[in-house]
Design an enzyme around this catalytic site. Structure first.
Site, short mmCIF file in Angstrom:
data_model
loop_
_atom_site.label_atom_id
_atom_site.label_comp_id
_atom_site.label_asym_id
_atom_site.label_seq_id
_atom_site.Cartn_x
_atom_site.Cartn_y
_atom_site.Cartn_z
N LYS A 22 0.84 -1.21 0.00
CA LYS A 22 0.00 0.00 0.00
C LYS A 22 0.87 1.25 0.00
O LYS A 22 0.64 2.18 -0.78
CB LYS A 22 -0.89 0.00 1.25
CG LYS A 22 -1.51 1.36 1.56
CD LYS A 22 -2.37 1.32 2.80
CE LYS A 22 -1.66 1.50 4.11
NZ LYS A 22 -1.30 2.90 4.46
N ASN A 23 1.87 1.27 0.88
CA ASN A 23 2.65 2.50 1.06
C ASN A 23 3.64 2.76 -0.07
O ASN A 23 4.22 3.84 -0.14
CB ASN A 23 3.34 2.49 2.43
CG ASN A 23 2.31 2.61 3.55
OD1 ASN A 23 1.15 2.91 3.31
ND2 ASN A 23 2.75 2.38 4.78
N ARG A 91 -5.02 10.61 4.46
CA ARG A 91 -3.85 11.46 4.70
C ARG A 91 -2.81 11.36 3.60
O ARG A 91 -2.18 12.34 3.24
CB ARG A 91 -3.18 11.01 5.99
CG ARG A 91 -3.72 11.63 7.23
CD ARG A 91 -2.73 11.34 8.33
NE ARG A 91 -1.41 11.78 7.94
CZ ARG A 91 -0.95 13.01 8.08
NH1 ARG A 91 -1.69 13.93 8.65
NH2 ARG A 91 0.26 13.33 7.68
N CYS A 115 -5.33 12.87 13.12
CA CYS A 115 -5.42 11.46 12.78
C CYS A 115 -5.37 10.68 14.09
O CYS A 115 -4.77 11.14 15.07
CB CYS A 115 -4.24 11.13 11.89
SG CYS A 115 -3.84 9.42 11.72
N ARG A 120 0.45 14.23 13.40
CA ARG A 120 0.87 14.05 12.01
C ARG A 120 0.97 15.35 11.20
O ARG A 120 0.23 15.56 10.24
CB ARG A 120 -0.02 13.01 11.31
CG ARG A 120 -0.01 11.71 12.05
CD ARG A 120 -0.57 10.57 11.28
NE ARG A 120 0.29 10.12 10.19
CZ ARG A 120 -0.04 9.14 9.38
NH1 ARG A 120 -1.19 8.53 9.52
NH2 ARG A 120 0.78 8.79 8.42
N PRO A 121 1.92 16.21 11.58
CA PRO A 121 2.11 17.46 10.83
C PRO A 121 2.73 17.21 9.46
O PRO A 121 3.22 16.12 9.19
CB PRO A 121 3.09 18.23 11.72
CG PRO A 121 3.83 17.20 12.48
CD PRO A 121 2.90 16.04 12.66
N VAL A 122 2.72 18.24 8.60
CA VAL A 122 3.37 18.13 7.29
C VAL A 122 4.40 19.25 7.11
O VAL A 122 4.76 19.60 5.99
CB VAL A 122 2.35 18.12 6.11
CG1 VAL A 122 1.52 16.85 6.11
CG2 VAL A 122 1.46 19.35 6.14
N ASP A 123 4.85 19.82 8.22
CA ASP A 123 5.79 20.95 8.15
C ASP A 123 7.06 20.61 7.36
O ASP A 123 7.58 21.45 6.63
CB ASP A 123 6.16 21.42 9.56
CG ASP A 123 6.72 20.29 10.42
OD1 ASP A 123 6.08 19.23 10.49
OD2 ASP A 123 7.81 20.46 11.00
N ASP A 308 4.65 0.44 12.18
CA ASP A 308 3.47 -0.23 11.62
C ASP A 308 3.32 -1.68 12.08
O ASP A 308 2.34 -2.33 11.73
CB ASP A 308 3.49 -0.16 10.08
CG ASP A 308 3.33 1.26 9.57
OD1 ASP A 308 2.87 2.12 10.33
OD2 ASP A 308 3.67 1.51 8.39
N ARG A 400 -8.85 -0.41 4.38
CA ARG A 400 -7.98 0.66 3.88
C ARG A 400 -6.61 0.12 3.50
O ARG A 400 -5.96 0.64 2.61
CB ARG A 400 -7.78 1.74 4.96
CG ARG A 400 -8.98 2.61 5.20
CD ARG A 400 -8.58 3.80 6.02
NE ARG A 400 -7.29 4.26 5.55
CZ ARG A 400 -6.32 4.72 6.34
NH1 ARG A 400 -6.50 4.80 7.63
NH2 ARG A 400 -5.17 5.10 5.84
#
Ligand code: EPU
Length: 421
Positions: A22-23, A91, A115, A120-123, A308, A400
């Site tokens: 998936k990833n 996400r 989440c 879970r930032p995206v900085d 995970d 998912r």
């Protein structure tokens, strides 16, 4: 909505074929936006997350065909704005940000919300794009990126954050940099196999990338990329989940079509507990061990023990008549499975970001609630060993990220069925 009913106590035996990752599949599908040509991606797992990504590509203007694991994308003319309604559901849709910026020098993607597994930032994604010369703003909940041909240039930048590097951040910057002018060096890059798989696809498209799979990636920008074909690597987390199931209640479970090297941290942890495995170049067979020992594990970025797999090892600890601990360093709040497993009688306590588990007490079935993807898979593992029928609600979390999980377990001898809520 559906729920899963797991009838505990049935030993697992036989072979299971592991699906595409998936990833890996998600950023690789997003990367098809980098070219006008047709790209063919094979071994794409049939999951709701990959369906969302296919729909996002379609909404952005790409033509997409999908049939039994093969996705064919032609992104001839595309738009720069990803639709909020789809993006908010997943996400990982953030990984269209890099390709849109690389190809169009312009992108508008909704800022992902909170989440269940943490903030879970995206900085780091945004800092990386700024380092390449793009202007980045957040307005009305959207990330707006713009750059010009002239100012979008390769630089040396660092993506290391306080919990390690960022997988999708590295993917985003690597994808954007393939079409930037000059050379980009990503220091503190994520070294996960999924990043390397994406780089291999980009290289087939004509990108010049070295060092993917290490913490320093060099990308020399090119004028344009062309179409390519690629087969996604096997899902090491799905594989790890079946290995844990095989250790917990197996009688010889063989995983087929895996890359054992990608699972080394997991197989090492299982071997340290005393589980015997036979490993070939593309398969792993695991055998049970009633005298397995407890463990003490800490999650780390690859090649360390993966976050995970943290939840699944909490379930494993329940069948080992010993004490075990597991510390989460990537997503310190990722422990939603603990409260649910305690409802089944698990002897677990949480101190900060460390779970302490006293194994050996039989679990009893109870209705439980799936939360994030890996926590949900863990409840299935718990259900497999529990006395009675465990009902797992909110099954969509599992769909998912695990392709046909219930069918695969049933083929190994488990008894479980889906029903409507
Ligand atoms: N982080 C920041 N700033 C950022 C990005 C990340 O501080 O801009 C922090 C995160 O909060 C976290 C750490 O860095 O503490 C690592 O997060 P990362 O960005 O690597 O996570 P991700 O790329 O969003 C991917 C996987 C996750 C997996 C993590 C870590 C995909 C689609 N998702 O997420 O997979 O847990 O890497 O390996 O590739 C899952 O499959 O169940 C899953 C959650």
């Amino acid at each position: 909505m559906e729920k899963l009913i797991v009838h505990g106590g049935q030993p697992l035996k036989g072979r299971v074929t592991i699906s595409g990752s998936k990833n890996s599949a998600l950023p690789i599908l997003a990367a098809t936006l980098l070219t006008k040509d047709t790209c063919t991606i094979r071994r794409v797992p049939d999951l709701s997350d990959t369906n969302y990504m296919v729909r996002i590509l379609g909404e952005l203007g790409a033509e997409v065909e999908r049939a039994s694991g093969v996705v064919v994308v032609t992104a001839n003319k595309i738009k720069s704005k990803a639709p909020y309604d789809l993006v908010r559901k997943m996400r990982a849709s953030i990984c269209v940000l890099g390709p849109l910026t690389g190809r169009l020098r312009k992108a508008s993607v909704s800022l992902p919300g909170g989440c269940i597994i943490g903030d879970r930032p995206v900085d780091l994604h945004l800092r990386g794009l700024e380092a390449l010369g793009a202007s980045v703003q957040v307005e009305g909940g959207d990330i707006l990126v713009s750059a010009t041909r002239a100012n979008f240039k390769g630089r040396t930048l660092n993506l290391m954050g306080k919990h390690g590097s960022t997988v999708l951040g590295t993917d985003n910057i690597m994808m954007a940099a393939t079409l930037a002018k000059g050379t980009t060096i990503i220091e503190g890059a994520a070294a996960e196999p999924e990043v390397e798989d994406l780089a291999n696809f980009l290289i087939k498209m004509g990108a010049k990338i070295e060092g993917a799979g290490t913490n320093r990636i060099t990308i020399e920008g090119v004028k344009e990329l062309h179409g390519a074909e690629h087969t996604v690597i096997p899902d090491r987390i799905e594989a790890g989940t079946f290995l844990v199931a095989g250790a917990m209640i197996g009688d010889g479970v063989t995983l087929k079509q895996v890359i054992p090297e990608h699972l080394r941290a997991v197989t090492t942890a299982l071997a340290d507990c005393g589980f015997k495995m036979e490993i070939t170049k593309d398969s792993i067979t695991i055998y049970p061990n009633p005298n397995a020992r407890g463990f003490s594990l800490t999650t780390h970025p690859y090649p360390g023990f993966p976050t995970d797999m943290q939840a699944q090892f909490c379930a494993l600890a329940c069948v080992i008549p010993d004490s075990s601990t597991i510390t989460e360093t990537i997503f310190p709040q990722r422990f939603m499975h603990i409260a649910e497993m305690k409802r089944m009688g698990a002897q677990m306590t949480l101190q900060g970001a460390t779970a302490h588990i006293r194994g050996g007490t039989p679990l009893k079935s109870a209705p439980v609630m799936a939360s994030d993807l890996r926590a949900s898979a863990t409840l299935v593992l718990a259900g497999l060993i529990a006395e009675g029928q465990t009902e797992i609600h909110r099954l969509y979390h599992i769909d998912r990220g695990y392709e046909h999980l219930d069918d695969k377990f049933a083929a190994l001898g488990a008894k479980m069925e889906r029903t409507k809520e």
